[in-house]
Design a protein around this motif. Sequence first.
Motif, PDB file in Angstrom:
ATOM      1  N   ASN A   1       0.679  -1.322  -0.001  1.00 25.90           N
ATOM      2  CA  ASN A   1       0.015   0.193  -0.054  1.00 25.90           C
ATOM      3  C   ASN A   1       0.891   1.415  -0.088  1.00 25.90           C
ATOM      4  OD1 ASN A   1       0.933  -0.201   2.690  1.00 25.90           O
ATOM      5  ND2 ASN A   1      -0.982  -0.659   3.513  1.00 25.90           N
ATOM      6  N   TRP A   2       2.072   1.173  -0.497  1.00 27.67           N
ATOM      7  CA  TRP A   2       3.084   2.205  -0.218  1.00 27.67           C
ATOM      8  C   TRP A   2       3.771   2.158  -1.878  1.00 27.67           C
ATOM      9  CZ3 TRP A   2       3.499   6.735   2.103  1.00 27.67           C
ATOM     10  CH2 TRP A   2       4.597   7.433   1.876  1.00 27.67           C
ATOM     11  N   PRO A   3       3.487   3.148  -2.526  1.00 23.71           N
ATOM     12  CA  PRO A   3       4.149   3.121  -3.933  1.00 23.71           C
ATOM     13  C   PRO A   3       5.529   2.681  -4.357  1.00 23.71           C
ATOM     14  CG  PRO A   3       2.362   4.874  -3.954  1.00 23.71           C
ATOM     15  CD  PRO A   3       2.418   4.161  -2.465  1.00 23.71           C
ATOM     16  N   PRO A   4       6.287   3.512  -3.398  1.00 20.38           N
ATOM     17  CA  PRO A   4       7.786   3.107  -3.493  1.00 20.38           C
ATOM     18  C   PRO A   4       8.102   1.802  -3.254  1.00 20.38           C
ATOM     19  CG  PRO A   4       7.507   5.432  -2.519  1.00 20.38           C
ATOM     20  CD  PRO A   4       6.129   4.866  -2.381  1.00 20.38           C
ATOM     21  N   ASP A   5       7.141   1.231  -2.275  1.00 18.35           N
ATOM     22  CA  ASP A   5       7.747  -0.283  -2.119  1.00 18.35           C
ATOM     23  C   ASP A   5       7.319  -1.445  -3.308  1.00 18.35           C
ATOM     24  OD1 ASP A   5       8.715  -0.243   0.377  1.00 18.35           O
ATOM     25  OD2 ASP A   5       6.631   0.040   1.641  1.00 18.35           O
ATOM     26  N   LEU A   6       6.062  -0.780  -3.730  1.00 18.46           N
ATOM     27  CA  LEU A   6       5.756  -1.783  -5.106  1.00 18.46           C
ATOM     28  C   LEU A   6       6.571  -1.285  -6.201  1.00 18.46           C
ATOM     29  CD1 LEU A   6       3.420  -3.313  -6.222  1.00 18.46           C
ATOM     30  CD2 LEU A   6       2.253  -1.307  -7.073  1.00 18.46           C
ATOM     31  N   PHE A   7       7.298  -0.150  -6.244  1.00 19.55           N
ATOM     32  CA  PHE A   7       7.964   0.102  -7.341  1.00 19.55           C
ATOM     33  C   PHE A   7       9.463  -0.598  -7.265  1.00 19.55           C
ATOM     34  CE2 PHE A   7      11.654   2.563  -8.999  1.00 19.55           C
ATOM     35  CZ  PHE A   7      11.206   3.121 -10.157  1.00 19.55           C
ATOM     36  N   ALA A   8       9.870  -0.702  -5.815  1.00 14.42           N
ATOM     37  CA  ALA A   8      11.126  -1.667  -5.571  1.00 14.42           C
ATOM     38  C   ALA A   8      10.865  -3.068  -5.790  1.00 14.42           C
ATOM     39  CB  ALA A   8      11.382  -1.215  -4.053  1.00 14.42           C
ATOM     40  N   ILE A   9       9.508  -3.597  -5.641  1.00 17.78           N
ATOM     41  CA  ILE A   9       9.476  -5.015  -5.809  1.00 17.78           C
ATOM     42  C   ILE A   9       9.576  -5.453  -7.373  1.00 17.78           C
ATOM     43  CG2 ILE A   9       7.946  -6.888  -5.565  1.00 17.78           C
ATOM     44  CD1 ILE A   9       7.007  -5.392  -2.646  1.00 17.78           C
ATOM     45  N   MET A  10       8.628  -4.566  -7.916  1.00 13.92           N
ATOM     46  CA  MET A  10       8.440  -4.874  -9.545  1.00 13.92           C
ATOM     47  C   MET A  10       9.711  -4.373 -10.418  1.00 13.92           C
ATOM     48  SD  MET A  10       5.421  -5.849  -9.710  1.00 13.92           S
ATOM     49  CE  MET A  10       5.670  -6.658  -8.198  1.00 13.92           C
ATOM     50  N   GLY A  11      10.558  -3.290  -9.833  1.00 13.54           N
ATOM     51  CA  GLY A  11      11.631  -3.000 -10.485  1.00 13.54           C
ATOM     52  C   GLY A  11      12.532  -3.738 -10.350  1.00 13.54           C
ATOM     53  N   SER A  12      12.630  -4.320  -9.326  1.00 15.86           N
ATOM     54  CA  SER A  12      13.929  -5.501  -9.066  1.00 15.86           C
ATOM     55  C   SER A  12      13.711  -6.586  -9.791  1.00 15.86           C
ATOM     56  CB  SER A  12      13.906  -5.977  -7.658  1.00 15.86           C
ATOM     57  OG  SER A  12      14.387  -4.923  -6.717  1.00 15.86           O
ATOM     58  N   ILE A  13      12.391  -6.985 -10.019  1.00 14.10           N
ATOM     59  CA  ILE A  13      12.192  -8.386 -10.766  1.00 14.10           C
ATOM     60  C   ILE A  13      12.307  -8.127 -12.279  1.00 14.10           C
ATOM     61  CG2 ILE A  13      10.387  -9.947 -11.614  1.00 14.10           C
ATOM     62  CD1 ILE A  13       8.981  -9.533  -8.617  1.00 14.10           C
ATOM     63  N   ILE A  14      11.862  -6.861 -12.565  1.00 17.67           N
ATOM     64  CA  ILE A  14      12.036  -6.338 -14.074  1.00 17.67           C
ATOM     65  C   ILE A  14      13.605  -6.213 -14.306  1.00 17.67           C
ATOM     66  CG2 ILE A  14      11.656  -4.336 -15.466  1.00 17.67           C
ATOM     67  CD1 ILE A  14       8.885  -3.847 -14.154  1.00 17.67           C
ATOM     68  N   GLU A  15      14.072  -5.832 -13.457  1.00 17.65           N
ATOM     69  CA  GLU A  15      15.690  -5.600 -13.900  1.00 17.65           C
ATOM     70  C   GLU A  15      16.275  -7.119 -13.764  1.00 17.65           C
ATOM     71  OE1 GLU A  15      19.169  -2.588 -13.021  1.00 17.65           O
ATOM     72  OE2 GLU A  15      18.199  -3.451 -11.267  1.00 17.65           O
ATOM     73  N   GLN A  16      16.077  -7.918 -13.065  1.00 19.27           N
ATOM     74  CA  GLN A  16      16.586  -9.158 -12.805  1.00 19.27           C
ATOM     75  C   GLN A  16      16.275 -10.154 -14.007  1.00 19.27           C
ATOM     76  OE1 GLN A  16      19.049 -10.369 -10.666  1.00 19.27           O
ATOM     77  NE2 GLN A  16      19.188  -8.176 -10.026  1.00 19.27           N
ATOM     78  N   SER A  17      14.964  -9.819 -14.442  1.00 18.70           N
ATOM     79  CA  SER A  17      14.515 -10.727 -15.591  1.00 18.70           C
ATOM     80  C   SER A  17      14.557 -10.002 -16.768  1.00 18.70           C
ATOM     81  CB  SER A  17      13.040 -10.886 -15.406  1.00 18.70           C
ATOM     82  OG  SER A  17      12.299  -9.587 -15.838  1.00 18.70           O
ATOM     83  N   GLY A  18      15.030  -8.800 -17.012  1.00 15.30           N
ATOM     84  CA  GLY A  18      15.644  -8.169 -18.162  1.00 15.30           C
ATOM     85  C   GLY A  18      14.130  -7.716 -18.955  1.00 15.30           C
ATOM     86  N   CYS A  19      13.063  -7.812 -18.524  1.00 11.36           N
ATOM     87  CA  CYS A  19      11.750  -7.580 -19.221  1.00 11.36           C
ATOM     88  C   CYS A  19      11.731  -6.316 -19.582  1.00 11.36           C
ATOM     89  CB  CYS A  19      10.693  -8.311 -18.499  1.00 11.36           C
ATOM     90  SG  CYS A  19      10.026  -7.459 -17.048  1.00 11.36           S
ATOM     91  N   TYR A  20      12.302  -5.354 -19.070  1.00  7.33           N
ATOM     92  CA  TYR A  20      12.197  -3.854 -19.339  1.00  7.33           C
ATOM     93  C   TYR A  20      12.399  -3.758 -20.838  1.00  7.33           C
ATOM     94  CZ  TYR A  20      17.391  -4.120 -18.917  1.00  7.33           C
ATOM     95  OH  TYR A  20      18.705  -4.521 -19.154  1.00  7.33           O
ATOM     96  N   THR A  21      13.224  -4.560 -21.495  1.00 10.06           N
ATOM     97  CA  THR A  21      13.201  -4.482 -23.105  1.00 10.06           C
ATOM     98  C   THR A  21      12.104  -4.809 -23.846  1.00 10.06           C
ATOM     99  OG1 THR A  21      13.976  -6.941 -23.039  1.00 10.06           O
ATOM    100  CG2 THR A  21      15.621  -5.445 -22.888  1.00 10.06           C
ATOM    101  N   LEU A  22      10.898  -5.212 -22.999  1.00  9.64           N
ATOM    102  CA  LEU A  22       9.534  -5.511 -23.847  1.00  9.64           C
ATOM    103  C   LEU A  22       8.648  -4.356 -23.408  1.00  9.64           C
ATOM    104  CD1 LEU A  22       9.375  -9.314 -22.739  1.00  9.64           C
ATOM    105  CD2 LEU A  22      10.592  -8.186 -25.028  1.00  9.64           C
ATOM    106  N   ALA A  23       9.281  -3.288 -22.822  1.00  2.10           N
ATOM    107  CA  ALA A  23       8.223  -2.078 -22.563  1.00  2.10           C
ATOM    108  C   ALA A  23       7.844  -1.368 -23.622  1.00  2.10           C
ATOM    109  CB  ALA A  23       8.760  -1.479 -21.417  1.00  2.10           C
TER     110      ALA A  23
END
Length: 578
Positions: free
Chosen positions: A41-63
């Motif tokens: 319920n705190w956006p920076p926490d959600l940002f950190a979680i999603m961002g970490s997974i996105i970066e580790q997976s490399g799926c930002y290349t599909l954005a």
Amino acid sequence: MNIREYILHLTPAGTDAYSGLVTGSAGSIGGRVDGKIECPNWPPDLFAIMGSIIEQSGCYTLASPDRTNLATHGEFLDFVSMAANAWNRDCFQAPGDVIRLWDQLLNDFGNVDVASVCGNAQAVHCLLSLFAIADETSIGVGWDVTDEEVGGRAFAGLTMACMADKGPDPTFMVHLPTSMCCKVPPDRAIVMPKSITASVGCTIRSLSHYLALLPPRSIIDPSWTWSSTERSASRADAALPYDVRLLLVPFPFTIHATSFRLSSKQEKFGSGYNIPAYFTLVQHWLDSPQGRITGKRMAEELFLPLIREAQAQSDWAPNGVVLPECALSPEVAKELVAALKNSGIEFLIAGVLDVDQETGKTYNRAQTFVIRPGEEGAVVRQQNKHHRWRLDKSQVDRYALDFDASHENKQWWEDIDVSNRQLPFFGLRKDMSITTLICEDLARADPAMNVIRAVGPNLVIALLMDGPQLAVRWPGRYATVLAEDPGSAVLSFTSAAMVDRSNWLEARPARAIGLWRDAGGRTQEIGLPKDSLGVLLTLVSAEKRQTTLDSRSDNALSRQLTLRNVVPLFLVDRPKWI
């Protein structure tokens, strides 16, 4: 590690940011009910979680949007904006659309290995959608919020209150000033405010406008400081000019060779290996026939007259004062700031040389003082130099130094402690965030460069103890890197004394104490005419429209600094100690 396991790793104390403030339901532990992981319920926490997974997976290349189906991507952008607005209207729980995406991610794809995410289009959609919503919801986080803005920037307002120690509870946002997160600890991921979105390359840095994802705190400790503890009542401050005025004082103006001393000579060790030699600095330039020069005396005889002269040139007092690497001692810097409190400046940045009397260790530091109104005084953040200066024989000869009796040695290392690496960022006003580097730290990629590229400060100031700042020399080369990615303006600045020592061999000396490089491609050497004791830079802060990889616009909320003019400053009464 699968998605569910990764989320548990990032949130060891749960996902409910308000769990310490309100009584949770039976069977819940910080946002986990009967084994279910609740949506943060705190956006920076959600940002950190999603961002970490996105970066580790490399799926930002599909954005990037599907160019054959732009209508669908337009619907995605509208959905993100609508969800972000809804979350800012009710900051105690995520909107229903966000919760549905979160539940879909956990229920349908929680067992998907992070390394395999790119092969699952629906999982990628959930991740990128939640990441974009968390970023858009966090508009203004880390910055001031006016009365007109607070309705649509609830999280920015709450963060501002916490930074000013006026938040709902001292146990809330406990990771300040290092991270904007509540439940994701800094040893797992760090989230900071962001000024500039990288416009080149394809990285996760190009996927957000308002928040920056940084690696876990390990070898470097970043921080964010806002200039004031008071929220602006209205947009009345917009009447102030968007120009930023920097007063550069290239002190010291004279450095004698005796200020360089051999602290440890080169020694033979083992089979054909030498323990390198080390040198140290002694601040003789802070001495005068009347004794040690105090900060109060410096202010009265040099800085206040220069500030008045600068104001006469531009009708406004300088916003900030900058001194080069190793210019002052911590005591003199503190005294100087106290004497300048009512001068109209907002901040002072100075290189200081600090010696711990108990351990004997020497620290080459940058200190940034943010001057707050009223009785608060100045807030100071300091950082140690991350890398030692290595003096080579050619530099020793150019600077006319002769502190080592051995003629066999060709290199000397700066004898300083480089542990406890920190990197403070400052939001000095809505159109300017800055950070400081110390000499070699500008040239080395580790550990600061990835952090700077993620946050994207509008201005990077490099304090040097170096020769003339010419475009063809090393500061110009490394400044170009940051000017391109993320697009920061870079100012390198050295002392008049080191420029003069370097010029003794030159028939036509170049007395350039600074070098400006900005994202617009301008490179400008900043000269110091004879008898000038300071230089006033006027920078223009202009609107800059930015777009993320997924085509979200910031509606020109970001700013870009460019150099308008350079004015040398002269004093009729030159201080006798210069």
